[in-house]
Structure formats: structure tokens, C-alpha cells
Design a protein around this motif. Structure first.
Motif, PDB file in Angstrom:
ATOM      1  N   ALA A 125       0.828  -1.206   0.000  1.00 12.57           N
ATOM      2  CA  ALA A 125       0.000   0.000   0.000  1.00 12.57           C
ATOM      3  C   ALA A 125       0.864   1.258   0.000  1.00 12.57           C
ATOM      4  O   ALA A 125       1.879   1.330   0.682  1.00 12.57           O
ATOM      5  CB  ALA A 125      -0.903  -0.016   1.230  1.00 12.57           C
ATOM      6  N   ALA A 126       0.422   2.242  -0.808  1.00  8.84           N
ATOM      7  CA  ALA A 126       1.132   3.521  -0.867  1.00  8.84           C
ATOM      8  C   ALA A 126       0.742   4.350   0.357  1.00  8.84           C
ATOM      9  O   ALA A 126      -0.322   4.132   0.940  1.00  8.84           O
ATOM     10  CB  ALA A 126       0.740   4.246  -2.146  1.00  8.84           C
ATOM     11  N   PRO A 127       1.590   5.317   0.751  1.00 10.22           N
ATOM     12  CA  PRO A 127       1.215   6.180   1.877  1.00 10.22           C
ATOM     13  C   PRO A 127      -0.121   6.868   1.607  1.00 10.22           C
ATOM     14  O   PRO A 127      -0.424   7.244   0.467  1.00 10.22           O
ATOM     15  CB  PRO A 127       2.360   7.183   1.945  1.00 10.22           C
ATOM     16  CG  PRO A 127       3.512   6.489   1.321  1.00 10.22           C
ATOM     17  CD  PRO A 127       2.930   5.609   0.253  1.00 10.22           C
ATOM     18  N   ALA A 128      -0.897   7.002   2.659  1.00 11.83           N
ATOM     19  CA  ALA A 128      -2.235   7.583   2.529  1.00 11.83           C
ATOM     20  C   ALA A 128      -2.348   8.791   3.447  1.00 11.83           C
ATOM     21  O   ALA A 128      -1.452   9.050   4.274  1.00 11.83           O
ATOM     22  CB  ALA A 128      -3.276   6.537   2.910  1.00 11.83           C
ATOM     23  N   LEU A 129      -3.443   9.509   3.299  1.00 12.48           N
ATOM     24  CA  LEU A 129      -3.667  10.681   4.131  1.00 12.48           C
ATOM     25  C   LEU A 129      -5.050  10.571   4.770  1.00 12.48           C
ATOM     26  O   LEU A 129      -6.039  10.289   4.090  1.00 12.48           O
ATOM     27  CB  LEU A 129      -3.599  11.944   3.260  1.00 12.48           C
ATOM     28  CG  LEU A 129      -3.347  13.260   3.992  1.00 12.48           C
ATOM     29  CD1 LEU A 129      -2.015  13.228   4.734  1.00 12.48           C
ATOM     30  CD2 LEU A 129      -3.373  14.421   3.001  1.00 12.48           C
ATOM     31  N   LEU A 130      -5.092  10.755   6.091  1.00 13.76           N
ATOM     32  CA  LEU A 130      -6.362  10.753   6.831  1.00 13.76           C
ATOM     33  C   LEU A 130      -6.602  12.141   7.383  1.00 13.76           C
ATOM     34  O   LEU A 130      -5.655  12.798   7.836  1.00 13.76           O
ATOM     35  CB  LEU A 130      -6.287   9.811   8.041  1.00 13.76           C
ATOM     36  CG  LEU A 130      -6.206   8.309   7.873  1.00 13.76           C
ATOM     37  CD1 LEU A 130      -6.231   7.662   9.258  1.00 13.76           C
ATOM     38  CD2 LEU A 130      -7.353   7.803   7.041  1.00 13.76           C
ATOM     39  N   ASP A 131      -7.850  12.575   7.397  1.00 18.03           N
ATOM     40  CA  ASP A 131      -8.167  13.782   8.162  1.00 18.03           C
ATOM     41  C   ASP A 131      -8.738  13.341   9.511  1.00 18.03           C
ATOM     42  O   ASP A 131      -8.751  12.146   9.828  1.00 18.03           O
ATOM     43  CB  ASP A 131      -9.122  14.699   7.375  1.00 18.03           C
ATOM     44  CG  ASP A 131     -10.403  13.977   6.997  1.00 18.03           C
ATOM     45  OD1 ASP A 131     -10.677  12.903   7.586  1.00 18.03           O
ATOM     46  OD2 ASP A 131     -11.127  14.473   6.122  1.00 18.03           O
ATOM     47  N   ARG A 132      -9.245  14.315  10.278  1.00 20.94           N
ATOM     48  CA  ARG A 132      -9.707  13.951  11.622  1.00 20.94           C
ATOM     49  C   ARG A 132     -10.891  12.982  11.549  1.00 20.94           C
ATOM     50  O   ARG A 132     -10.998  12.069  12.364  1.00 20.94           O
ATOM     51  CB  ARG A 132     -10.072  15.220  12.400  1.00 20.94           C
ATOM     52  CG  ARG A 132     -10.417  14.932  13.833  1.00 20.94           C
ATOM     53  CD  ARG A 132     -10.368  16.161  14.685  1.00 20.94           C
ATOM     54  NE  ARG A 132     -11.006  15.911  15.972  1.00 20.94           N
ATOM     55  CZ  ARG A 132     -10.994  16.736  16.979  1.00 20.94           C
ATOM     56  NH1 ARG A 132     -10.377  17.891  16.871  1.00 20.94           N
ATOM     57  NH2 ARG A 132     -11.577  16.435  18.126  1.00 20.94           N
TER      58      ARG A 132
END
Ligand code: SF4
Ligand code: SF4
Length: 377
Positions: free
Chosen positions: A5-12
Motif C-alpha cells: 500500500a502507498a502512503p495515505a492521508l487521513l483527516d480527523r
């Protein structure tokens, strides 16, 4: 493991969804939260319980919560507890025994509690501390079955450090504020969002269950730069010498008298240390004498009874007990476990009631050795 898996971005909201997914899996989610004037580790039912907007001010013998204007959730360093409180709990019943009316005695072994933990917010130093406790408690001939069961089922979500505490010195122990392998997911907080790297198939499957987007390269670069900056800002360090040699050469050092004059032998440093693992056992009976239990609980080499052999304790002076702690942690730990026992979390500095600072003591021992060697030249 086949992690792609590639790096991902989460918000709150994504972080909240992550906690909800873990709770839905039946996991007990443990993470940092504000309680009793400190950031403690406790069960979380929502990411909203994380210490958003709280930081800490630390020094030797000093810990204080402070407000942060940036609303960050993880910009605080290690608190008074570590994950050993959950994996290697302070008290555990090992067995109980009953006397029957016929006068027989029956024994019942305690089945260790093995909750399915998800640890959210494991600092890189604490990730290394868990790896050390794995080696100590499961790596030898005698495995601690309770620890092994809890550890095997635990999911680790690391959080890289973007703000070192004033008592941190992990870089000089060979670590750093970036997470080493061993996590399932690793988060880096960047401007109110969370860069997520995947470290295991289980972590990848979990990430799939929560709304996220792919992380753009510039977010990854910002995250790396923030963690690198934290490395540069670390204010304390152990001297860059072979500490095992230094401990071996310092058994008769005068500095032990100096530290013993300040040390209360309270054992706080061993209780908060994420790698200290010593336990003892005790039996307790009820008033009838028909029921008895054997309990295991944490013990400390600062306790006078810890070294009690027939006739009395072997280490009766504070000097000998402090020396035992430090020379084991930084010296003979290598012989037993092929690693240092210190990950540089700084807890023993902040939570020592008289502010004894392990980095200062080791520097003093190093200076004393250098002075001795100059005299004998
Ligand atoms: S070094 Fe500090 S925390 Fe450790 S036993 Fe001595 S007084 Fe207590
Ligand atoms: S000795 Fe102190 S700094 Fe090192 S791991 Fe233990 S508590 Fe942390």
C-alpha cells in the motif's frame, strides 16, 4: 508479509473512522488522553478523546500540561505510562488454591486475560521498548504466556514524533523520532492531517476500511522534514561512548556516592521505564485460610527486598541499588539480551521526584573515567 500500500492521508474524520473500525473489530483501543493533569494511556471509544490541543512541558522532576494553539493531537512526548502497563500489567493473579471440607487442596491456574488490543499513538521509542520486552519476556527458554498472548493479538499504530520532549534523548540511544519497522500502521501528523504508512497486511486491511486519499509527494516530504527537524531539536543525549565499557569501568566510581545522596530509592524510574520488566510473587490468603492466591506484581531493583537472599539484602545501600539499575540497563543488559535496556524516552528523568537525570549521571561517569585515565597516564 506482502505490504504494497502507498502512503495515505487521513483527516480527523478518517482518524475517527479508524478508531470506530477497530472498536467494530472487537478491539480494545488504547491511546493517549488527558486525565488527572497528565496525558495518560487509556481506553478510547473515539479519536475525539485524543489530546487535541494539548502539549507538555518537561524537565528533570517536572511535567506540566500546556495548551497548544495548533490543535495537534500527538505533539506531546511520552507520559507517565507506557504500553507495558497493558502488555505486562503491574499485577496479575497466577493461580488460586482452595481447601475442600475434606481437607484436600485444589489448585486452579489463572488463564491470563488476552484482550485484543489496538495501541494508537505508539512513539518510536516505545516501539523499540516493546521489541525489547518481546525479547526479554518471550525470547528465552521461559516465555511469559500472558505477555505472549496479549502481544500476539496487539495491533500497533505508531505515531512519529514531530515535537521532542525536553527530556527525550532517543537519537543518542541509536533510535530517533521516525518509526522503525514493527508497526502495523505509522502516522505522522502534518498540519492537522495524518500521513499513514502501512507496515503489515493487517494494517493495510484496516486502512482499506476507512476513508482516505493517497498522500501527495509534497505531504510526504513535509512529514519527513518535520520528523528530521524533531531529531535536530533533541535537547539531551547520552555521551557518544561505548556505554557497556563505561559501565564496566565505573563500578568503583565516586559518582555513585553523589547520586546516592540524592536518590530516594523510590523506584519511580523503574515503574515508568518501558523496558524494566522485573516482577516478584506473593501469596495472599483470606481470613478463613481456605482460599489462597499467588499474584505476580512489578518489582524494582531499588527495593531493599529485591536482592534479599538468606540473611539479608545483597544491595543494602542506595549507592549499590542505583549502580545496579544503571549498569544493568546500559551494560549487562547487552550480555543478557543483546541490546541496551534504554530507548531514550526520558520518562525516568521527568518522573524522578528529585530530578535525577540519567544523561547527566552517565556524562559524569564518563568524565570521571576520563579524569582517572589522565591521572594514570
Ligand atoms: S533515581 Fe529518582 S526515581 Fe529512581 S529511585 Fe532514585 S529518586 Fe526514585
Ligand atoms: S532508562 Fe529512562 S530514558 Fe531509558 S528507557 Fe527507561 S525510562 Fe526511558
Amino acid at each position: 508479509m506482502s505490504v504494497t500500500a502507498a502512503p495515505a492521508l487521513l483527516d480527523r474524520d478518517g482518524l475517527n473512522a479508524l478508531v470506530s473500525a477497530l472498536v467494530a473489530q472487537g478491539r480494545t483501543v488504547i491511546g493517549p488522553t488527558v486525565r488527572d493533569g497528565a496525558i495518560v494511556l487509556a481506553e478510547l471509544d473515539s479519536a475525539d478523546a485524543l489530546p487535541f490541543g494539548w502539549g507538555v512541558e518537561l524537565d528533570a522532576g517536572r511535567y506540566r500540561l500546556v495548551r497548544r494553539e495548533d490543535g495537534a493531537a500527538f505533539a506531546h512526548s511520552a507520559g507517565p505510562q507506557s504500553w507495558k502497563n497493558f502488555l505486562h500489567p503491574a499485577r496479575e493473579r497466577l493461580w488460586s488454591a482452595e481447601r475442600t471440607p475434606e481437607g484436600d487442596v485444589s489448585f486452579t491456574a489463572e488463564e491470563p486475560a488476552v484482550p485484543s488490543y489496538a495501541f494508537l499513538g505508539v512513539r518510536p521509542c516505545d516501539l523499540r521498548a516493546i521489541a525489547i520486552q518481546d525479547r526479554v519476556l518471550t525470547g528465552g527458554r521461559h516465555t511469559d504466556s500472558g505477555y505472549a498472548g496479549r502481544r500476539e493479538r496487539a495491533l500497533l499504530i505508531a505515531v512519529e514524533c514531530t515535537e521532542p520532549g525536553a527530556t527525550c534523548f532517543c537519537v543518542s540511544t541509536g533510535g530517533g523520532p521516525a518509526a522503525d519497522p514493527g508497526y502495523d500502521l505509522a502516522l505522522t501528523e502534518v498540519d492537522g492531517r495524518f500521513l499513514v504508512r502501512v507496515g503489515s497486511d493487517e494494517g493495510a486491511a484496516l486502512l482499506e476500511q476507512v476513508p482516505h486519499r493517497d498522500a501527495r509527494p509534497d505531504v510526504e516530504e513535509t512529514a519527513r522534514a518535520t520528523v528530521d527537524a524533531a531529531r535536530e531539536r533533541m535537547g539531551r543525549a547520552l555521551p557518544p561512548v561505548d556505554l557497556r565499557d563505561l559501565m564496566g569501568a565505573s563500578l568503583a566510581a565516586e559518582r555513585w556516592d553523589d547520586v546516592a545522596a540524592r536518590c530516594l530509592t523510590c523506584g519511580n524510574c523503574t515503574m515508568v521505564c518501558p523496558t524494566c520488566f522485573c516482577t516478584t510473587t506473593e501469596e495472599v490468603t483470606d481470613l478463613t485460610g481456605d482460599h489462597t492466591e499467588r499474584w505476580q506484581h512489578w518489582d524494582s531493583c531499588f527495593d531493599l527486598d529485591f536482592s534479599y537472599l538468606h540473611g539479608g539484602p545483597v544491595r543494602s545501600s542506595p549507592r549499590s541499588r542505583y549502580r545496579q539499575w544503571l549498569t544493568h540497563k546500559l551494560g549487562t543488559w547487552h550480555d543478557q539480551f543483546d541490546t541496551s535496556g534504554c530507548v531514550g524516552c526520558g520518562r525516568c528523568i521527568a518522573w524522578c521526584p528529585v530530578g535525577i537525570d540519567i544523561t547527566e549521571e552517565v556524562a559524569a561517569l564518563d568524565a570521571e573515567r576520563a579524569a582517572r585515565e589522565t591521572e594514570t597516564d
